[in-house]
Design an enzyme around this catalytic site. Structure first.
Site, PDB file in Angstrom:
ATOM      1  N   GLY A  11      -0.634  -6.544  -4.827  1.00  0.00           N
ATOM      2  CA  GLY A  11      -1.888  -6.667  -3.562  1.00  0.00           C
ATOM      3  C   GLY A  11      -2.555  -6.259  -5.305  1.00  0.00           C
ATOM      4  N   GLU A 103       4.332   0.568  -4.304  1.00  0.00           N
ATOM      5  CA  GLU A 103       5.668   1.171  -4.102  1.00  0.00           C
ATOM      6  C   GLU A 103       7.051   0.222  -3.940  1.00  0.00           C
ATOM      7  OE1 GLU A 103       5.191   0.006   0.949  1.00  0.00           O
ATOM      8  OE2 GLU A 103       7.081   1.131   0.121  1.00  0.00           O
ATOM      9  N   ASP A 127      -4.754   1.591  -1.095  1.00  0.00           N
ATOM     10  CA  ASP A 127      -3.905   2.704   0.491  1.00  0.00           C
ATOM     11  C   ASP A 127      -3.628   3.846  -0.305  1.00  0.00           C
ATOM     12  OD1 ASP A 127      -3.850  -0.069   1.408  1.00  0.00           O
ATOM     13  OD2 ASP A 127      -1.529   0.074   2.018  1.00  0.00           O
ATOM     14  N   GLY A 170      -4.768  -0.219   5.463  1.00  0.00           N
ATOM     15  CA  GLY A 170      -3.666   0.838   5.591  1.00  0.00           C
ATOM     16  C   GLY A 170      -2.478   1.061   5.784  1.00  0.00           C
ATOM     17  N   HIS A 271      -9.526  -8.302   3.207  1.00  0.00           N
ATOM     18  CA  HIS A 271      -9.643  -8.271   1.971  1.00  0.00           C
ATOM     19  C   HIS A 271     -10.955  -7.972   1.090  1.00  0.00           C
ATOM     20  CE1 HIS A 271      -5.761 -10.331   3.801  1.00  0.00           C
ATOM     21  NE2 HIS A 271      -5.505 -10.228   1.845  1.00  0.00           N
TER      22      HIS A 271
HETATM   23  O1  F6P Z   1      -0.931  -2.621   0.276  1.00  0.00           O
HETATM   24  C1  F6P Z   1      -2.222  -3.004   0.088  1.00  0.00           C
HETATM   25  C2  F6P Z   1      -2.638  -3.767   0.886  1.00  0.00           C
HETATM   26  O2  F6P Z   1      -4.085  -4.209   1.022  1.00  0.00           O
HETATM   27  C3  F6P Z   1      -2.323  -3.183   2.347  1.00  0.00           C
HETATM   28  O3  F6P Z   1      -3.057  -2.481   2.968  1.00  0.00           O
HETATM   29  C4  F6P Z   1      -2.794  -4.675   3.054  1.00  0.00           C
HETATM   30  O4  F6P Z   1      -1.368  -4.620   4.599  1.00  0.00           O
HETATM   31  C5  F6P Z   1      -1.373  -5.721   2.329  1.00  0.00           C
HETATM   32  O5  F6P Z   1      -1.939  -4.927   1.538  1.00  0.00           O
HETATM   33  C6  F6P Z   1      -2.449  -6.973   2.619  1.00  0.00           C
HETATM   34  O6  F6P Z   1      -1.464  -7.599   1.297  1.00  0.00           O
HETATM   35  P1  F6P Z   1      -1.730  -9.384   1.117  1.00  0.00           P
HETATM   36  O7  F6P Z   1      -3.299  -9.183   0.575  1.00  0.00           O
HETATM   37  O8  F6P Z   1      -1.264  -9.826   0.599  1.00  0.00           O
HETATM   38  O9  F6P Z   1      -2.070  -9.818   3.059  1.00  0.00           O
END
Ligand code: F6P
Length: 341
Positions: A11, A103, A127, A170, A271
């Site tokens: 992300g 991660e 996170d 999170g 977002h």
């Molecule tokens: O890992 C960061 C994060 O913003 C998490 O808090 C969230 O669950 C995830 O990414 C959302 O990912 P995406 O933008 O792919 O929906």
């Protein structure tokens, strides 16, 4: 002339561009060329890159997102993709690849390092759940956005005598919800680390309102879940096998309204927390991380990651960083509970 590569994976988050800019500036000191691979590991698989120079990173410091693009591509899922990554690495005769991510991106970087690729990591995630670093960049910006949202919810909650639930990002760790909740004075904070006891939540709200308070603010992390229940998510999985989370706010909001009788509204921050300009803290941290990452390449400390420990930028092994997640410690949550209700 020596060449290094950089990619941003997972992300996006505020602070990625300061890292890219710092890597380019520091590499110039040694006359190294920098190849920016586009869209995370996808760029290494497809050999899709742009040359980065002073001109291309000029003016990007305050910009959110990443000029390289990002994706949740897993280069280790198929043996053929792993081979393509290796072939791109060799084709450009890279001295090293700097992988900027959380991660998943760094987990892949570590596997590639074990396969013999010269890789250095830079920890990123809003996170803040990466181990072996006090903070990841992106977190501070997201935290401040979430805190401001809680502040804003307070005034409207108070005017309407409502319970307001704020669903905050999170996935495995509740850092943003916890610290935004503490900073914003949330009345209840719910995080993935501690299963939700809805009876207790409703009890706290009822007692608070019996004391004369006419509104309540609940900060809930998207990865929080009820006792004996799974995560609230849709069934879409990304390439690393993670569920797309979302919906716990509405789920508990409906139950709270039913059980307490207080009108309850839900706001999903989503977002908004990842977008926009990085905070000063994240710009500085990203800059220091980028410079240090090039220094690690120079010192040939491959398989390592830059890290913030106290006020110092140090390096740790990628194995240590990805071995386990950094979750909220129970004593910090207990401290936050002092202010509940
Ligand atoms: O890992 C960061 C994060 O913003 C998490 O808090 C969230 O669950 C995830 O990414 C959302 O990912 P995406 O933008 O792919 O929906």
């Amino acid at each position: 002339m020596q060449r290094i590569g950089i990619l941003t994976g997972g992300g996006d988050c505020p602070g990625l561009n300061p890292v890219i800019r710092a890597v380019v500036k520091r590499a110039q000191l040694d006359n190294w060329q920098v190849l920016g691979f586009r869209n995370g590991w996808r760029g290494m698989i497809d050999d899709d890159y742009i040359m980065l120079d002073a001109q291309s990173v000029s003016g990007i410091l305050p910009k959110g997102g990443t000029i390289l693009g990002t994706s949740r591509t897993n280069p280790c899922k198929k043996a053929s993709d792993l081979e393509k990554v290796r072939s791109t690495f060799n084709k450009h005769n890279l001295k090293a690849l700097i992988a900027v991510g959380g991660e998943d991106t760094l987990g892949a970087a570590y596997k590639l390092f074990q396969e013999g690729l010269k890789v250095v990591g830079v920890p990123k995630t809003i996170d803040n759940d990466l181990n072996a670093t006090d903070y990841t960049f992106g977190y501070d910006t997201a935290l401040n956005i979430a805190m401001e949202c809680i502040d804003r919810l307070h005034t409207t909650a108070e005017s309407h005598n409502r319970v307001m639930v704020a669903e905050i990002m999170g996935r495995h760790a509740g850092w943003i919800a916890l610290e935004a909740g503490i900073a914003g004075g949330a009345d209840i904070i719910l995080i993935p680390e501690i299963p939700i006891d809805l009876d207790q939540v409703c009890d706290l709200i009822k007692k608070r309102h019996a004391r004369g308070k006419t509104f309540s603010i609940i900060a809930v992390a998207e990865g929080a879940h009820l006792k004996d229940q799974g995560l609230v998510a849709n069934d879409k999985l990304d390439q690393f096998g993670h569920m797309r989370l979302g919906g716990i706010g509405q789920f508990i909001g409906t139950l709270i309204e039913q059980r307490t009788g207080y009108e309850t509204r839900v706001t999903v921050l989503g977002h908004i927390q990842r977008g926009g300009s990085p905070s000063a803290f994240d710009r500085v941290l990203g800059t220091r991380f980028g410079v240090k990452a090039v220094e690690l390449v120079k010192a040939e400390k491959f398989g390592h990651m830059v890290s913030l420990q106290g006020r110092n930028i140090v390096d740790v092994s990628l194995a240590e960083a990805i071995g386990q997640l950094k979750t909220v410690p129970p004593d910090l949550y207990e401290m936050a509970q002092l202010f509940f209700g």
